[in-house]
Design a protein around this motif. Structure first.
Motif, PDB file in Angstrom:
ATOM      1  N   ASP A  79       0.487  -1.103   0.044  1.00 40.65           N
ATOM      2  CA  ASP A  79       0.375   0.173  -0.710  1.00 40.65           C
ATOM      3  C   ASP A  79       1.471   1.237   0.143  1.00 40.65           C
ATOM      4  N   ALA A  80       1.038   1.919  -1.163  1.00 41.76           N
ATOM      5  CA  ALA A  80       2.004   3.034  -1.430  1.00 41.76           C
ATOM      6  C   ALA A  80       0.586   4.588  -0.615  1.00 41.76           C
ATOM      7  N   SER A  81       0.310   4.438  -0.382  1.00 42.99           N
ATOM      8  CA  SER A  81      -0.937   5.225   0.001  1.00 42.99           C
ATOM      9  C   SER A  81      -0.659   6.486   0.887  1.00 42.99           C
ATOM     10  N   SER A  82       0.030   8.171   0.942  1.00 48.62           N
ATOM     11  CA  SER A  82       0.023   8.642   2.140  1.00 48.62           C
ATOM     12  C   SER A  82      -1.287   9.109   2.525  1.00 48.62           C
ATOM     13  N   ASP A  83      -1.011  10.015   3.691  1.00 52.06           N
ATOM     14  CA  ASP A  83      -2.121  10.923   4.458  1.00 52.06           C
ATOM     15  C   ASP A  83      -3.330  11.761   3.365  1.00 52.06           C
ATOM     16  N   ASP A  84      -2.452  12.067   2.457  1.00 50.37           N
ATOM     17  CA  ASP A  84      -3.129  12.807   1.271  1.00 50.37           C
ATOM     18  C   ASP A  84      -4.286  11.898  -0.074  1.00 50.37           C
ATOM     19  N   VAL A  85      -2.993  11.202  -0.295  1.00 53.56           N
ATOM     20  CA  VAL A  85      -2.922   9.916  -1.953  1.00 53.56           C
ATOM     21  C   VAL A  85      -3.819   8.140  -0.966  1.00 53.56           C
ATOM     22  N   ARG A  86      -4.799   8.209  -1.292  1.00 56.68           N
ATOM     23  CA  ARG A  86      -5.010   7.044  -1.995  1.00 56.68           C
ATOM     24  C   ARG A  86      -5.179   5.995  -2.822  1.00 56.68           C
ATOM     25  N   GLN A  87      -4.372   4.472  -2.334  1.00 60.71           N
ATOM     26  CA  GLN A  87      -3.925   4.179  -3.647  1.00 60.71           C
ATOM     27  C   GLN A  87      -5.314   3.054  -3.388  1.00 60.71           C
ATOM     28  N   GLY A  88      -5.413   2.777  -4.554  1.00 60.38           N
ATOM     29  CA  GLY A  88      -6.520   2.206  -5.343  1.00 60.38           C
ATOM     30  C   GLY A  88      -6.355   0.559  -5.745  1.00 60.38           C
ATOM     31  N   TYR A  89      -6.593  -0.137  -6.448  1.00 61.75           N
ATOM     32  CA  TYR A  89      -6.257  -2.025  -7.461  1.00 61.75           C
ATOM     33  C   TYR A  89      -4.491  -1.405  -7.798  1.00 61.75           C
ATOM     34  N   GLN A  90      -3.651  -2.544  -7.630  1.00 62.52           N
ATOM     35  CA  GLN A  90      -2.808  -2.733  -8.000  1.00 62.52           C
ATOM     36  C   GLN A  90      -3.451  -4.028  -9.614  1.00 62.52           C
ATOM     37  N   CYS A  91      -2.248  -4.453 -10.745  1.00 66.88           N
ATOM     38  CA  CYS A  91      -2.579  -4.702 -11.570  1.00 66.88           C
ATOM     39  C   CYS A  91      -1.236  -5.949 -11.261  1.00 66.88           C
ATOM     40  N   GLN A  92      -1.885  -7.761 -12.234  1.00 69.52           N
ATOM     41  CA  GLN A  92      -1.510  -8.141 -11.695  1.00 69.52           C
ATOM     42  C   GLN A  92       0.230  -8.746 -12.092  1.00 69.52           C
ATOM     43  N   HIS A  93       0.434  -7.242 -13.278  1.00 66.62           N
ATOM     44  CA  HIS A  93       1.889  -8.019 -13.982  1.00 66.62           C
ATOM     45  C   HIS A  93       3.186  -7.734 -13.238  1.00 66.62           C
ATOM     46  N   TYR A  94       2.855  -7.276 -11.609  1.00 65.62           N
ATOM     47  CA  TYR A  94       4.065  -7.435 -10.727  1.00 65.62           C
ATOM     48  C   TYR A  94       4.989  -8.335 -10.910  1.00 65.62           C
ATOM     49  N   ASP A  95       6.381  -8.279 -10.785  1.00 64.84           N
ATOM     50  CA  ASP A  95       7.039  -9.233 -10.740  1.00 64.84           C
ATOM     51  C   ASP A  95       8.476  -8.673 -10.558  1.00 64.84           C
ATOM     52  N   ALA A  96       8.620  -9.043  -8.813  1.00 61.05           N
ATOM     53  CA  ALA A  96       9.896  -9.078  -7.863  1.00 61.05           C
ATOM     54  C   ALA A  96      10.710  -9.009  -8.865  1.00 61.05           C
ATOM     55  N   SER A  97      10.754 -10.630  -9.433  1.00 66.25           N
ATOM     56  CA  SER A  97      12.098 -11.007  -9.484  1.00 66.25           C
ATOM     57  C   SER A  97      12.647 -10.405 -11.657  1.00 66.25           C
ATOM     58  N   ASP A  98      11.878  -9.658 -11.788  1.00 66.47           N
ATOM     59  CA  ASP A  98      12.184  -9.617 -13.527  1.00 66.47           C
ATOM     60  C   ASP A  98      12.405  -7.394 -13.039  1.00 66.47           C
ATOM     61  N   PRO A  99      13.731  -7.216 -13.656  1.00 70.39           N
ATOM     62  CA  PRO A  99      14.784  -5.704 -13.316  1.00 70.39           C
ATOM     63  C   PRO A  99      13.919  -4.437 -14.478  1.00 70.39           C
ATOM     64  N   LYS A 100      12.935  -5.123 -14.775  1.00 69.98           N
ATOM     65  CA  LYS A 100      11.963  -3.758 -15.405  1.00 69.98           C
ATOM     66  C   LYS A 100      11.097  -3.109 -14.635  1.00 69.98           C
ATOM     67  N   PHE A 101      10.481  -3.636 -13.479  1.00 67.19           N
ATOM     68  CA  PHE A 101       9.664  -3.537 -12.418  1.00 67.19           C
ATOM     69  C   PHE A 101      10.130  -3.383 -11.293  1.00 67.19           C
ATOM     70  N   THR A 102      11.698  -3.697 -10.722  1.00 73.04           N
ATOM     71  CA  THR A 102      12.141  -3.038 -10.175  1.00 73.04           C
ATOM     72  C   THR A 102      13.266  -2.207 -10.063  1.00 73.04           C
ATOM     73  N   THR A 103      14.133  -2.235 -11.005  1.00 71.25           N
ATOM     74  CA  THR A 103      15.059  -0.508 -11.314  1.00 71.25           C
ATOM     75  C   THR A 103      14.833   0.536 -11.301  1.00 71.25           C
ATOM     76  N   GLU A 104      15.382   1.494 -10.291  1.00 70.54           N
ATOM     77  CA  GLU A 104      14.760   3.279 -10.928  1.00 70.54           C
ATOM     78  C   GLU A 104      15.150   3.659 -11.897  1.00 70.54           C
ATOM     79  N   PHE A 105      14.137   4.401 -12.203  1.00 68.77           N
ATOM     80  CA  PHE A 105      13.733   5.137 -13.219  1.00 68.77           C
ATOM     81  C   PHE A 105      14.497   6.988 -12.558  1.00 68.77           C
ATOM     82  N   ASP A 106      15.261   7.593 -13.483  1.00 76.71           N
ATOM     83  CA  ASP A 106      15.782   8.911 -13.088  1.00 76.71           C
ATOM     84  C   ASP A 106      14.709   9.798 -14.020  1.00 76.71           C
TER      85      ASP A 106
END
Ligand SMILES: *[C@@H]1O[C@H](CO)[C@@H](O)[C@H](O)[C@H]1NC(C)=O
Length: 394
Positions: A189-216
């Motif tokens: 849950d990435a919600s903060s005090d001001d911003v509520r998170q809705g639903y997430q998709c099924q694609h996320y894969d923690a072992s696949d770098p394209k989902f985990t590599t930070e972007f500048d």
């Protein structure tokens, strides 16, 4: 129950009346910004051009006594181009600055002041149907819209153009098996005090770098690779379509830009919504998210679309107790979740900064709060299916 028809008509009349009132008084009252984007943090560092590279180029030029040959003078420039293009398509050019025209904005302050209202008083609906609804195929809400139907052709076919763009943290809508309570992301849950998170998709894969590599990120604020976002594009037939003032922040100024145009809000106002999981992989790059939902049969984008009437959802404070009076208008929601590169989102933020209206200081460049899914008795009973790009009817 017999008050429903009058309530629905009253809501619509209030909208039209609001436009007339604004037209008559030409109010420009910042305190009436009921539906302005919620405030969020802004680091302010994203507007600084990368001076280091620029300085070095200047130094190189200074070191050259004279451009003795055409070859010499042309070598410096192409080098720069190559360097900046290797880091990705969204990389800010060395001298980035917003090129904005800042003459009088014909849409400024055109948004009518329609405060949020209680959804029910003693069981009697006080507003029209609401959004976000469940968009799973087959879903129908319980709210009888009394003959109000959604637009079932692409908005451009009813002379509506996008007048704004923003995105929710997580999916605000619910599409079973695509974006629902079983979806995952880098944080539960990435919600903060001001911003509520809705639903997430099924694609996320923690072992696949394209989902985990930070972007500048150069232009967007508060974005996370691997996270799901729902982009929304409000459309209006009363927008300053095709002009430098087409895109407005807050978007309601754009929705109501032209006076005396709107007579049937469900037919003339709409919002497109498309849900994406952001990846650090430029093979998912799309260069122009300003234009609206991606509709492409070959990549199966925008081809399975739920259409229903509801309300705007932006501005916070809306739930199943407090409702929006901006209703009815048509929602077109892509039921599928897609991947999009972080560079595409950053390009979108860059494009937003270049608009003539000011998207920079309004904190429009970070995720907005997702309203909770509306209960069945607030959701319209008129949802139909189609593809937004083809002329409809599945
Ligand atoms: C959404 O609608 C589908 C189809 O009617 C239904 O099966 C599902 O339970 C609904 N989910 C929610 C959260 O309302």
């Amino acid at each position: 129950m017999d008050r429903r028809p009058r309530n629905a008509v009253a809501g619509l009349l209030m909208l039209v009346l609001g436009v007339v009132v604004v037209a008559l008084t030409q109010t420009n009252n910042p305190s009436s910004a009921t539906f302005e984007l919620t405030a969020g943090e802004k680091d302010g560092g994203d507007e600084t051009p990368p001076m280091v590279r620029r300085d070095r180029n200047l130094d190189e030029n200074e070191g050259t006594t004279a451009p003795t040959t055409a070859t010499e003078s042309s070598t410096t420039a192409p080098t720069t181009v190559t360097e900046s293009s290797t880091t990705g398509p969204s990389q800010a050019p060395p001298t980035w600055s917003p090129t904005r025209y800042q003459g009088p904005n014909p849409c400024e302050g055109k948004r009518p002041d329609l405060p949020n209202a209680l959804c029910f008083v003693e069981g009697i609906p006080q507003t029209g149907e609401q959004a976000p609804a469940n968009v799973t195929e087959g879903y129908l809400g319980l709210r009888d819209t009394l003959g109000v139907v959604p637009v079932t052709v692409p908005f451009w076919q009813v002379a509506s153009c996008p007048v704004g763009v923003y995105w929710k943290l997580g999916a605000e809508h619910y599409s079973y098996g695509e974006y629902d309570e079983t979806g995952t992301g880098p944080m539960e849950d990435a919600s903060s005090d001001d911003v509520r998170q809705g639903y997430q998709c099924q694609h996320y894969d923690a072992s696949d770098p394209k989902f985990t590599t930070e972007f500048d990120w150069q232009h967007c604020d508060g974005m996370t690779v691997g996270q799901t976002y729902e982009i929304q594009w409000p459309h209006s037939a009363a927008g300053a379509c095709g002009t430098i003032w087409q895109y407005q922040h807050p978007f309601l100024d754009g929705v109501f830009c032209r006076d005396s145009v709107l007579v049937d809000t469900a037919a003339e106002l709409g919002v497109q919504a498309q849900v994406f999981t952001v990846v650090n992989d430029d093979s998912y790059y799309y260069h122009d998210l300003m234009r609206g939902m991606i509709v492409d049969e070959y990549s199966d984008r925008g081809t399975d679309v739920a259409m229903y009437t509801g309300s705007y959802t932006l501005g916070g404070g809306l739930d199943n107790t407090v409702c929006s009076q901006f209703t009815p208008l048509t929602w077109h929601v892509d039921r599928k979740c897609h991947l999009i590169s972080a560079s595409s989102m950053d390009k979108l933020c860059e494009d937003m900064k270049r608009q003539s209206d000011d998207f920079i200081t309004g904190v429009a460049l970070s995720p907005q709060s997702a309203r909770e899914l509306v209960s069945d008795n607030l959701a319209a009973n008129n949802q139909v299916s189609g593809g937004a790009g083809t002329a409809i009817g599945k």
